[in-house]
Design a protein around this motif. Structure first.
Motif, PDB file in Angstrom:
ATOM      1  N   PHE A 100      37.574  39.355  44.122  1.00  0.00           N
ATOM      2  CA  PHE A 100      37.789  40.165  42.926  1.00  0.00           C
ATOM      3  C   PHE A 100      36.442  40.365  42.233  1.00  0.00           C
ATOM      4  N   PRO A 101      35.675  41.361  42.664  1.00  0.00           N
ATOM      5  CA  PRO A 101      34.304  41.529  42.164  1.00  0.00           C
ATOM      6  C   PRO A 101      34.210  41.734  40.658  1.00  0.00           C
ATOM      7  N   SER A 102      35.266  42.242  40.031  1.00  0.00           N
ATOM      8  CA  SER A 102      35.215  42.483  38.587  1.00  0.00           C
ATOM      9  C   SER A 102      35.402  41.211  37.768  1.00  0.00           C
ATOM     10  N   TRP A 103      35.761  40.120  38.422  1.00  0.00           N
ATOM     11  CA  TRP A 103      36.032  38.870  37.709  1.00  0.00           C
ATOM     12  C   TRP A 103      34.745  38.152  37.350  1.00  0.00           C
ATOM     13  N   GLU A 104      34.762  37.550  36.171  1.00  0.00           N
ATOM     14  CA  GLU A 104      33.750  36.560  35.823  1.00  0.00           C
ATOM     15  C   GLU A 104      34.130  35.239  36.512  1.00  0.00           C
ATOM     16  N   THR A 105      33.180  34.332  36.595  1.00  0.00           N
ATOM     17  CA  THR A 105      33.495  32.989  37.113  1.00  0.00           C
ATOM     18  C   THR A 105      34.606  32.353  36.297  1.00  0.00           C
ATOM     19  N   THR A 106      34.579  32.609  34.996  1.00  0.00           N
ATOM     20  CA  THR A 106      35.612  32.081  34.104  1.00  0.00           C
ATOM     21  C   THR A 106      36.999  32.564  34.518  1.00  0.00           C
TER      22      THR A 106
END
Length: 653
Positions: A100-106
């Motif tokens: 999910f490239p749009s995700w932050e690590t958080t």
């Protein structure tokens, strides 16, 4: 014709009964799947909790401890917390951003947390089935899963939700050792009889192989006191040409440039190879052990099929989960006592071997998953119990409009919050079912021992905290694990109501009304569901300035979204703690600094200030400077953004 018609009628009745039994289970799993899928959507955009990154760094260090040498405890002061969940969650969440490239690590970490909560929902459902019908169990589980407090924590809480889940699952599996319908499932004799019938040679072989396998696993995974030094010594000798001729020749062939490379390089490579290939050694040791045990006990193992074999597997699985609970928080050890209560209350002595297997499995998993225990398990367990019982936390706590220290909270702090942060239907059903459960326990009715265990699960921790004055802060998040039995009792009350009503439509309407406040709270407060308060205190709006709301400052993410748009290029942003959370979401050209007092801004030329509403700290955060924006929910301010360059500003002068 009549017998045939009767047969068809009975067949239809059997199909209807099976469908009636399976439908709640299917609906529960459908709900869990949908809830999981929600975590993959834009709904999963929660702010980062105060110490989230520190915790996951701790989990990363725990993994490093197993995969190679690491200065594990020197760099972290969290050793009294078990790292089991944090290590597993760090490993799982590290792969998600690539999917999910749009995700932050958080976001990845929050999804793993939320997935853990789904396990809790399933475990609660199957625990409820021991006490009530399927529809009531479904209602109780949905009531649990739609509590705004728990739903919000399910994303942002990497500490208490995983512990609650492991504790609940361990208890649900452990209660299964008591059997169904009051019949224990203990193996009657079984392996003990077969052991006595073995010859002395077979006993020696079994003990020898099992002991070697256990010692090999502990040495390879934990101690590393023999094999690794021996391997390093062999490499050092070969480097100097002093080993056996075969190994000297092999070493020179594999490392032709050895004379030009320091021996330390080869020793480091040896340690890394050891860290990788020791897992193969563990697998071989366990495989050899399993083969020998199966060959020697083949006839007896075949007799363990059925209920006895299932009971042993249940004890092993439940104990493993209990070990993970203890290796997440030391209080998880208390689940062993809960599981033992039904066996002793109902005098099911034949189940004691299963309890021993359960406890042994828990001990092995806890020891293996918590590196702090290695070398001195009992001493370090006791140390962790003492420290966690009086955790050294010194912040202020907002409660009923006043700021208290953690050691000066009134005795009613916990009861008030429990009554204010759950939905009203959950409180009413839970207390009603608790009264019914207490009556059943007194009268010695069905599942008396398990009912007593449920009561102790809910009541005992609350009494201990109130009487001993254990350290509490951040409302009662450390005690989320006591809530599942309250929902089991709520299901008992719901089952009673459904039986009295007798109408499927009316029962469905009641369940819908019971769930409505929680679902509305989730929709209304997203993404700050964990600040939920019910109508007893006027909702979130009424709790504002009187109780803690966003004590983890998760609103900093939304606040930084505003600052990232409004701040000029290269600007300095002054943030009150947790300033590191603000920095994690800052635009790449912005500089985020710590600031709470005017002296903190000397020479910094800060443009905007960000303050958290925890403990009403936003009121004292540069109060003379105008607020240009804030993050609110239901009329309550969670964080404030102030203009530090406004005319007449004397800050930092």
């Amino acid at each position: 014709m009549t017998p045939r018609a009767s047969s068809v009628g009975l067949s239809s009745l059997a199909r209807w009964s099976l469908r009636k039994q399976l439908t709640p289970t299917l609906l529960l799993w459908l709900f869990v799947v949908l809830s999981t899928l929600l975590g993959l959507t834009g709904l999963n955009r929660y702010g980062e909790s105060w110490d989230e990154r520190v915790d996951f760094n701790y989990g990363e260090a725990a993994l490093a401890h197993y995969s190679g040498p690491a200065d594990y405890w020197e760099r972290y002061d969290l050793r009294h917390y078990g790292p089991a969940y944090l290590a597993l969650a760090h490993a799982a969440s590290s792969y998600l951003p690539s999917l999910f490239p749009s995700w932050e690590t958080t976001d990845a970490r929050h999804f793993v947390n939320h997935l853990t909560f789904q396990i809790a929902t399933v475990a609660l459902f199957y625990l409820c089935l021991r006490y009530m019908g399927g529809w009531a169990a479904l209602g109780a589980s949905l009531l649990f899963a739609t509590q705004p407090l728990l739903f919000g924590h399910s994303f942002i809480n990497q500490k208490d939700i995983p512990f609650m889940t492991a504790y609940l699952a361990a208890a649900a599996l452990g209660f299964g050792l008591s059997g169904d319908g009051g019949k224990a499932q203990a193996p009657s004799g079984g392996l003990l009889e077969s052991w006595r019938s073995l010859s002395g040679r077979s006993k020696t072989l079994l003990l020898g192989v099992v002991s070697v396998a256990i010692l090999t696993c502990f040495e390879l995974l934990l101690l590393r006191a023999f094999f690794l030094p021996a391997a390093k010594g062999l490499v050092s000798a070969a480097y100097a040409g002093e080993s056996v001729a075969f190994f000297n020749d092999w070493f020179l062939g594999a490392a032709q440039n050895a004379p030009n490379v320091p021996v330390e390089v080869f020793l480091d490579k040896t340690e890394r190879l050891y860290a990788f290939y020791r897992w193969l050694g563990v697998a071989l040791a366990l495989a050899a052990c399993a083969i020998v045990v199966r060959c020697v006990l083949r006839p007896d193992l075949s007799r363990l099929r059925g209920s006895r074999g299932s009971a042993i597997l249940l004890a092993l699985a439940g104990g493993a989960v209990a070990g993970l609970a203890a290796a997440t928080r030391v209080l998880g050890l208390s689940v062993l006592g809960l599981v033992a209560v039904p066996l002793f209350v109902e005098r099911r002595w034949s189940s004691l071997p299963l309890l021993a297997i359960y406890a042994g499995s828990a001990a092995v998993v806890c020891y293996g998953a918590w590196p702090f225990l290695h070398g001195a398990p009992l001493a370090h367990l006791w140390e962790s119990l003492v420290v966690m019982g009086r955790y050294p936390w010194s912040g202020g706590i907002l409660f009923m409009g006043q700021i208290y220290g953690p050691d000066s909270l009134p005795w009613f702090y916990l009861p008030v919050l429990l009554g204010a942060q759950l939905t009203l239907p959950a409180i009413l059903l839970g207390l009603g079912g608790l009264g019914m459960g207490f009556r059943q326990a007194v009268r010695g009715m069905h599942r008396r021992g398990e009912t007593i265990a449920l009561i102790l699960w809910f009541v005992a921790p609350l009494v201990v905290v109130v009487v001993l004055g254990s350290t509490l802060y951040n409302n009662f998040r450390q005690l989320l694990f006591v809530l599942p039995p309250l929902f089991v009792f709520g299901g008992i009350a719901l089952d009673f109501l459904m039986a009295r009503i007798g109408s499927a439509i009316a029962s469905s309407l009641i369940v819908a009304l019971v769930l409505a406040p929680g679902i509305w709270g989730i929709v209304q407060l997203h993404p700050y569901e964990y600040v939920y308060y019910n109508r007893l205190v006027g909702g979130v709006r009424g709790a504002f300035r009187s109780f803690e709301l966003d004590y983890w400052c998760t609103s900093y993410r939304e606040a930084m979204d505003w600052i990232n748009v409004a701040a000029p290029a290269g600007a300095t942003i002054a943030a009150a703690p947790p300033e590191l959370v603000a920095a994690n979401f800052a635009r790449s050209d912005l500089r985020v600094i710590y600031a709470q007092l005017p002296s903190d801004l000397a020479g910094q030329n800060a443009v905007l200030g960000l303050g958290c509403g925890r403990g009403n700290n936003d009121l004292g955060f540069f109060p003379t400077q105008p607020a240009v924006a804030d993050v609110t929910v239901d009329g309550a301010r969670l964080s404030v953004i102030r203009d530090l360059q406004a005319a007449g500003n004397m800050v930092g002068e």
